[in-house]
Write a protein that holds these residues in place. Structure first.
Motif, PDB file in Angstrom:
ATOM      1  N   PHE A   1      14.463  -8.113  40.771  1.00 13.30           N
ATOM      2  CA  PHE A   1      15.494  -8.808  40.015  1.00 13.30           C
ATOM      3  C   PHE A   1      15.425 -10.280  40.360  1.00 13.30           C
ATOM      4  N   ASN A   2      16.097 -11.106  39.562  1.00 10.08           N
ATOM      5  CA  ASN A   2      16.072 -12.550  39.768  1.00 10.08           C
ATOM      6  C   ASN A   2      17.490 -13.034  40.029  1.00 10.08           C
ATOM      7  N   VAL A   3      17.697 -13.714  41.137  1.00  8.21           N
ATOM      8  CA  VAL A   3      19.014 -14.239  41.493  1.00  8.21           C
ATOM      9  C   VAL A   3      19.128 -15.732  41.208  1.00  8.21           C
TER      10      VAL A   3
ATOM     11  N   GLY B   1      24.060  -3.591  39.238  1.00  9.30           N
ATOM     12  CA  GLY B   1      23.436  -4.905  39.180  1.00  9.30           C
ATOM     13  C   GLY B   1      24.051  -5.932  40.104  1.00  9.30           C
ATOM     14  N   ARG B   2      25.122  -5.570  40.787  1.00  9.94           N
ATOM     15  CA  ARG B   2      25.785  -6.508  41.694  1.00  9.94           C
ATOM     16  C   ARG B   2      25.157  -6.438  43.082  1.00  9.94           C
TER      17      ARG B   2
ATOM     18  N   TRP C   1      29.015 -11.008  39.826  1.00 15.69           N
ATOM     19  CA  TRP C   1      27.985 -11.232  38.814  1.00 15.69           C
ATOM     20  C   TRP C   1      26.934 -10.130  38.914  1.00 15.69           C
ATOM     21  N   SER C   2      26.429  -9.673  37.786  1.00 20.96           N
ATOM     22  CA  SER C   2      25.348  -8.684  37.774  1.00 20.96           C
ATOM     23  C   SER C   2      24.012  -9.371  37.575  1.00 20.96           C
TER      24      SER C   2
END
Length: 110
Positions: free
Chosen positions: A12-14, A86-87, A108-109
Motif C-alpha cells: 500500500f502507499n501512505v 485499510g486503516r 484514513w484508509s
C-alpha cells in the motif's frame, strides 16, 4: 554465501497528508512521500510548535515502520500494519525509553 532475503513489495502507499492519533491523546499530522521500494520520508507536526522529520521509514507488505525525530531532541518509533479496513494501527515508543509507549491509529484508509 546465501542470497539476501528479499523484502515483500509495498502492499500500500501512505504518501500524502494524514493524521495519526495516539492513545495518550497526542496527535500528529504527517506529510509523507513513499518511493517505489516503500521507503518513507517526510515531516510531522503536532498542534503545538513541535515539528519532526521522518527517518528510517518503510512499508513492507502490510507492515509499516518509521521514526520521527522531533525538534525537542526526542525520537518516537512507530510500528504497525494495515488492517482489512485499510486503516493503519500499531504501537509507538520513545527511542531510549521503552516504558514511554502508546497505541496509535489512523482514520484514513490506505
Amino acid at each position: 554465501m546465501a542470497p539476501a532475503a528479499k523484502a515483500a513489495a509495498p502492499g500500500f502507499n501512505v504518501g500524502g497528508i494524514w493524521t495519526l492519533y495516539q492513545s495518550n491523546s497526542w496527535n500528529a499530522t504527517l506529510s509523507v512521500t513513499q518511493d517505489a521500494q516503500g521507503n518513507l520520508t517526510g515531516i510531522a507536526r503536532t498542534g503545538s510548535a513541535s515539528t519532526g522529520t521522518i527517518e528510517q521509514g518503510f512499508v513492507d507488505g502490510s507492515y509499516i515502520s518509521f521514526v520521527i525525530a522531533w525538534n525537542n531532541g526526542t525520537k518516537g518509533r512507530y510500528i504497525g500494519s494495515r488492517g482489512a479496513d485499510g486503516r493503519l494501527s500499531g504501537v509507538t515508543s520513545q527511542v531510549g525509553s521503552s516504558a514511554n509507549q502508546a497505541t496509535w491509529y489512523t482514520t484514513w484508509s490506505f
